[in-house]
Structures are given as structure tokens and as C-alpha cells.
Design an enzyme around this catalytic site. Structure first.
Site, short mmCIF file in Angstrom:
data_model
loop_
_atom_site.label_atom_id
_atom_site.label_comp_id
_atom_site.label_asym_id
_atom_site.label_seq_id
_atom_site.Cartn_x
_atom_site.Cartn_y
_atom_site.Cartn_z
N ARG A 1 0.65 -5.09 3.60
CA ARG A 1 -0.57 -5.46 4.32
C ARG A 1 -0.96 -6.89 3.99
O ARG A 1 -0.85 -7.32 2.85
CB ARG A 1 -1.68 -4.48 3.93
CG ARG A 1 -3.01 -4.77 4.55
CD ARG A 1 -3.92 -3.58 4.51
NE ARG A 1 -4.54 -3.39 3.20
CZ ARG A 1 -5.45 -2.45 2.96
NH1 ARG A 1 -5.83 -1.62 3.92
NH2 ARG A 1 -5.98 -2.32 1.76
N ASP B 1 -16.79 0.47 0.08
CA ASP B 1 -15.50 0.00 -0.45
C ASP B 1 -14.52 -0.30 0.68
O ASP B 1 -13.46 -0.86 0.43
CB ASP B 1 -14.91 1.02 -1.42
CG ASP B 1 -14.78 2.40 -0.81
OD1 ASP B 1 -15.80 2.93 -0.32
OD2 ASP B 1 -13.66 2.94 -0.80
N ASN B 2 -14.86 0.07 1.90
CA ASN B 2 -14.00 -0.23 3.05
C ASN B 2 -14.64 -1.26 3.95
O ASN B 2 -14.31 -1.36 5.12
CB ASN B 2 -13.70 1.06 3.83
CG ASN B 2 -12.87 2.05 3.02
OD1 ASN B 2 -12.14 1.66 2.12
ND2 ASN B 2 -12.97 3.32 3.35
N LYS C 1 0.86 -1.19 0.00
CA LYS C 1 0.00 0.00 0.00
C LYS C 1 0.90 1.24 0.00
O LYS C 1 1.75 1.38 0.88
CB LYS C 1 -0.89 -0.03 1.25
CG LYS C 1 -1.98 1.03 1.28
CD LYS C 1 -2.94 0.78 2.44
CE LYS C 1 -3.95 1.89 2.59
NZ LYS C 1 -4.81 1.69 3.77
N ASP D 1 -1.69 10.24 -6.36
CA ASP D 1 -0.30 9.94 -6.73
C ASP D 1 0.09 8.49 -6.46
O ASP D 1 1.22 8.09 -6.73
CB ASP D 1 0.66 10.89 -6.00
CG ASP D 1 0.55 10.77 -4.48
OD1 ASP D 1 -0.23 9.93 -4.00
OD2 ASP D 1 1.25 11.53 -3.78
N GLY D 2 -0.84 7.72 -5.91
CA GLY D 2 -0.54 6.31 -5.64
C GLY D 2 0.38 6.09 -4.46
O GLY D 2 0.82 4.97 -4.21
N ARG E 1 -14.31 -6.58 -1.26
CA ARG E 1 -15.16 -5.66 -0.49
C ARG E 1 -16.61 -5.74 -0.96
O ARG E 1 -16.89 -6.26 -2.05
CB ARG E 1 -14.66 -4.22 -0.73
CG ARG E 1 -13.20 -4.05 -0.39
CD ARG E 1 -12.48 -3.18 -1.44
NE ARG E 1 -11.01 -3.28 -1.29
CZ ARG E 1 -10.30 -2.52 -0.49
NH1 ARG E 1 -10.87 -1.57 0.19
NH2 ARG E 1 -8.99 -2.70 -0.37
N ASP F 1 -8.87 -0.99 5.96
CA ASP F 1 -8.68 0.41 5.57
C ASP F 1 -8.76 1.36 6.75
O ASP F 1 -9.73 2.09 6.96
CB ASP F 1 -9.66 0.81 4.45
CG ASP F 1 -9.14 0.36 3.09
OD1 ASP F 1 -8.10 -0.33 3.07
OD2 ASP F 1 -9.75 0.68 2.07
P1 AMP Z 1 -9.97 5.16 1.09
O1 AMP Z 1 -11.31 5.72 1.45
O2 AMP Z 1 -8.82 5.84 1.78
O3 AMP Z 1 -9.92 3.69 1.28
O4 AMP Z 1 -9.74 5.46 -0.48
C1 AMP Z 1 -10.77 5.58 -1.39
C2 AMP Z 1 -10.26 5.47 -2.82
O5 AMP Z 1 -9.28 6.47 -3.10
C3 AMP Z 1 -9.60 4.14 -3.16
O6 AMP Z 1 -9.97 3.81 -4.46
C4 AMP Z 1 -8.12 4.45 -3.06
O7 AMP Z 1 -7.37 3.59 -3.84
C5 AMP Z 1 -8.09 5.88 -3.60
N1 AMP Z 1 -6.91 6.62 -3.10
C6 AMP Z 1 -6.72 7.08 -1.85
N2 AMP Z 1 -5.53 7.70 -1.76
C7 AMP Z 1 -4.93 7.64 -2.97
C8 AMP Z 1 -3.69 8.10 -3.52
N3 AMP Z 1 -2.79 8.75 -2.79
N4 AMP Z 1 -3.45 7.84 -4.82
C9 AMP Z 1 -4.34 7.17 -5.58
N5 AMP Z 1 -5.52 6.73 -5.13
C10 AMP Z 1 -5.82 6.95 -3.84
MG MG Z 2 -10.41 2.08 0.94
#
Ligand code: AMP
Ligand code: MG
Length: 480
Positions: free
Chosen positions: A177, A253-254, A114, A126-127, A184, A263
Site C-alpha cells: 500500500r 484510527d481509520n 499489509k 495473526d498479522g 491518523r 483502510d
Molecule cells: P481496522 O479497523 O481493520 O483498520 O483494524 C483495527 C485494528 O486491528 C488495527 O490496529 C489493526 O492493525 C488490527 N488488526 C486487524 N486485523 C488484524 C490481524 N489479522 N492481525 C493483527 N492485527 C489486526
Molecule cells: Mg485501520
């Protein structure tokens, strides 16, 4: 591959699903990876060599700079409701599944990086991840595991030697992780929204084989799967409530179909008990406040039921009625699990009709007295004094204990085994992150080690303390 490169006996099954389930994508290498910590006990559980993971080659692998043999790196596709709003395409935007391993107990486990770079699902992101959320997830997920609550795990954390820009430039990091799977509610929603019934069926069978093998192969298996996921999620949320855990982003999604906590973003443990407590800065309406968690899990499970409707049978009215009956049963599933959790917390072996009222009476008194949730239950377990404002609550408890079977000594033992002395308190976690950003990882290691035995902390453990006035952390951030 160098001599000390970790050898991982991958046994990948998600990659065998059709290509529309994921995007094949390798991690993006980073400049200068450095090991922060390897979770030795978990590595051994997975049949991995902790020393190899901690070596230079292992660190390169954990940072995404080298892909181990047998890995099939991919980003999973999923959708989801975020704070009630529908997003048809989310997916792993900053995470990459390396593959699956079979652990010492024969269980299949995902190994995911992650913060490992962009994927086709990154959208504007930015991934990457910065050090704070990586260490927070490491500490809190491992604490949950030690508390006996189903959760994803932290195998390792590394720094990248790169800067991630958020509100400010911050040190980058990657978390390795481990999960029983990363599937999900939003994974089902993704295919339902595309009217891809074939994919829904493959997904349901994959989930049954992986997480619910006790469900026999029959036409009714999808309904049984729905019921089983509901039971696990209701039980999970009851366990959260029992330790004062607030997830903070209970989006679909979480919500993992395995029933594991997943998450860790702006999650937090309550200090002072109040059912309206909410920490996440983005949760302005308190949708995911402590008291709403059981309500919102039912909402999420209703979304799952909708997405599974095409699997439940040919007659639309009959399938809707069957799915509705399962969802309508979630509050009872939750209530039963909650009663079990709180009876244990109070040292009650017997079930009595008045127990729900008794439990609520004590919790209300705690809210009125602004009592610390963890300290109050631990004080009851250790027989140490409570704040004077809880005198009536304590008397009600003593009265309820009349005719309970266990001796006081045995009861104390049983209560101390379920009421933690220490939890990852917000102010401690925040201070730990501040130190780490300044280059001092000693507080992270000390906290991680202490939280491995949350029920056995010595009376003088600094982690028992509630935040002093002015030290309380009232808001937490996603920090992605
Ligand atoms: P989360 O609620 O934090 O689980 O994230 C919701 C969505 O946003 C998921 O599809 C994650 O992969 C995406 N996401 C969160 N942070 C980033 C990041 N820095 N770069 C790319 N995708 C992100
Ligand atoms: Mg998530």
C-alpha cells in the site's frame, strides 16, 4: 541481493521520530510468494521499476521475505475510537511500513506491506490478511484514485502460499500500500492519552512539513493545522457522498490526517440510492450509514481537536473556545464541498440559492423510486432515459438548467467527466473474489483495468449493470 532485486531510493522520515512513535519490526517471511499484479503506472510514478517489482526477487520483497536496502521496517503506534469506544492502543497489527520514497512530483509517499505478519501491536490477531480483503482494497482504492478522490493506493498484491484461518481456511495475501502518510487522528490521540506533549508537538510539526507546508511556522500553527485537516476531511467525505461510497469503519484510527481515504474494510458503493444504506455486518446501529458520514467525520475531528488542545496555547478556556469554533465550522465546510460536488454532478456552473433544495428534491425522488445512484446521474449526463418515476425530478432539473451558460454538448461532456459510468459494485467485487479464491484471477485483472477509466466505459460495458434481482450484496465484512 540478487541482480533483479528492486532498488528503492528510500528517504525515511517517520523512522527519525523518537522510538516511542513505533516498534521496529521486520515482516515475517511466507512460504511461497507469487505475484498477482504490479500497478505499473503507480510504480513509475514512484520511480520504481515495475519489471523488478514483478520479478522473483521483487515478489519476495513484496511478500516480506526480503527487506530492501534502505528500508527501516516499523509498525506505527496509534490509538482510536472504534464505533465510539476508546482503545488506548491499536497500532499496526498486520502492517509494516518499509519506508518512504519521494515520487516523480517530489511528494513523499509511504510504502507499506499489509498482511505481513505479527507486530507488537497485533494483540490477538495473526498479522495476516486473506486474499479477499487484499483484492477488495486493491480494486476499490484504485477505483477511488481513478475517480479523482484522495486515497491510499495499491502498488502490488501477492499471494503467500500459506493458509489464513478465518471462518474457514483461506489463501493468504499481502498488499503493498502507498499513502501520502499513514498518520491518523488516532496517532494524535495515542500521545494525548499518554500526556506526551513533546510527542504531540513533534507529530504536529511532522504533519505540517509533510502535508500542510503552506502553514507558516508560528505559535498559531497547531490551530491552523486543525483547521486544514478539518477542511480536507470535510471535502473528502463530500466526494464520497458524490459517488455513493460508504466507508463502513470511520473510526478515528481509520481517519488519515492527510485527507486520504484509508483502510478499506467493509466499504461499498451504493447501488440503489437510499441515505440510510449501510453494508458493514458489524455496524448494527448504522453509525456509519451513508447519511451519517458527514456527522461522524465531525465527531472524529472533534476527537482530533481534543487531542491537539495542549498544542493550542497555555490558556485552557481560550484554547477550548478556539478549537470548538473550528469544529463548529465543519458542517459548513462540508456543506460547501457537498454543494460543489453535486452542482458539478448536475452540470450546474452557476450557484443559486435554491440549489440545496433542488439537489435534495432529486435525491429524495431517487430514494422514493429506488433508483440506482450511479446509473441515474450517468443517464442525466448521457441524455438517456430515466425511470418514469423520476419524470418530475428530471423536469425540475431541466427547469433549473434554464439560463445556465453551457451548451448542452459542453454540459454533457462536463457531467460525464464527474459522473462515473462504472464503479466497483459489490456483487462484481464479491464474484471477483470468489473466482480468485478458486485460482482464476482474470476477473480481478479485467475489473482493475476497466475501473482505471470509470468515466469512459463503453455503453455495453458489463460493469455498468446494476445487480439483477437476487444478485444484490447487502452485507459486507471486515474480513481481517
Ligand atoms: P481496522 O479497523 O481493520 O483498520 O483494524 C483495527 C485494528 O486491528 C488495527 O490496529 C489493526 O492493525 C488490527 N488488526 C486487524 N486485523 C488484524 C490481524 N489479522 N492481525 C493483527 N492485527 C489486526
Ligand atoms: Mg485501520
Amino acid at each position: 541481493m540478487p541482480e533483479d532485486f528492486p532498488r528503492i531510493a528510500f528517504s525515511n522520515s517517520y523512522a527519525d521520530l523518537p522510538p516511542r512513535f513505533y516498534a521496529e519490526v521486520a515482516p515475517t517471511p511466507v512460504r511461497a510468494p507469487r505475484n498477482i499484479r504490479v500497478n505499473e503506472a503507480l510504480a513509475v510514478e514512484l520511480g520504481l521499476d515495475p519489471a523488478a517489482l514483478g520479478s522473483e526477487a521483487g515478489t519476495a520483497m513484496l511478500a516480506g521475505n526480503a527487506v530492501p536496502e534502505g528500508a527501516t521496517p516499523l509498525a506505527m503506534a496509534y490509538a482510536g475510537h472504534q464505533f465510539g469506544g476508546w482503545s488506548p492502543q491499536l497500532g499496526d497489527g498486520r502492517a509494516i511500513l518499509l519506508g518512504e520514497v519521494i515520487d516523480r512530483d517530489g511528494q513523499r509517499r509511504d510504502v507499506q506491506l499489509k498482511g505481513s505478519g505479527r507486530t507488537p501491536f497485533s494483540r490477538m490477531g495473526d498479522g495476516r490478511a486473506w486474499l479477499g480483503p487484499v483484492l477488495r482494497e486493491y480494486v476499490v482504492s484504485e477505483a477511488m484514485a481513478a475517480l479523482g478522490i484522495p486515497t491510499t493506493r495499491a502498488l502490488a498484491a501477492v499471494t503467500t502460499g500459506e493458509t489464513v484461518v478465518r471462518e474457514a481456511p483461506l489463501p493468504g495475501a499481502v498488499l503493498a500500500r502507498v499513502a501520502s502518510s499513514h498518520i491518523r487522528v488516532g496517532t494524535f490521540q495515542y500521545f494525548f492519552a499518554r500526556n506526551d506533549i513533546e510527542a504531540l508537538r513533534l507529530l504536529a510539526d511532522h504533519v505540517i512539513a509533510r502535508h500542510y507546508p503552506e502553514i507558516p511556522p508560528s505559535d498559531g500553527r497547531a490551530l491552523e493545522l486543525l483547521r486544514a485537516i478539518c477542511a480536507r476531511q470535510a471535502g473528502l467525505v463530500a466526494q464520497w457522498m458524490g459517488v455513493g461510497f460508504i466507508h463502513g469503519v470511520m473510526n478515528t484510527d481509520n481517519t488519515a490526517v492527510s485527507g486520504e481515504t484509508i483502510d478499506y474494510g467493509p466499504c461499498a458503493f451504493m447501488d440503489v440510492y437510499h441515505p440510510d444504506t449501510v453494508f458493514s455486518s458489524i455496524d448494527r446501529q448504522g453509525r456509519y450509514a451513508y447519511r451519517n458520514q458527514p456527522v461522524l467525520i465531525q465527531w472524529n475531528l472533534a476527537q482530533l481537536a481534543s487531542a491537539m488542545l495542549p498544542l493550542l496555547g497555555p490558556d485552557k478556556d481560550a484554547t477550548v473556545a478556539a478549537a470548538q469554533a473550528v469544529i463548529d465550522a465543519v458542517p459548513d465546510m462540508y456543506h460547501d464541498a457537498w454543494l460543489t460536488v453535486f452542482r458539478r454532478k448536475f452540470g450546474l456552473r452557476e450557484a443559486r440559492d435554491g440549489d440545496p433544495a433542488f439537489i435534495v428534491q432529486v435525491l429524495d425522488a431517487m430514494a422514493g423510486a429506488e433508483a440506482d445512484f450511479t446509473q441515474t446521474f450517468r443517464a442525466l449526463s448521457e441524455g438517456t432515459p430515466l425511470p418514469p418515476a423520476l419524470a418530475d425530478a428530471r423536469a425540475a432539473w431541466v427547469q433549473r438548467l434554464a439560463n445556465e451558460g453551457a451548451t448542452p454538448e459542453v454540459r454533457q461532456q462536463e457531467m460525464q467527466a464527474v459522473n462515473p459510468a462504472i464503479i466497483p459494485r459489490n456483487h462484481v467485487v464479491e464474484a471477483m473474489i470468489t473466482s480468485a479464491v478458486a485460482g482464476d484471477f482474470a476477473p480481478f485483472h479485467a475489473l482493475t483495468e476497466a475501473l482505471a477509466s470509470p468515466f469512459e466505459a463503453p455503453a455495453d460495458s458489463p460493469y455498468r449493470a446494476a445487480p439483477a434481482a437476487g444478485e444484490e450484496v447487502l452485507q459486507t465484512f471486515c474480513g481481517t
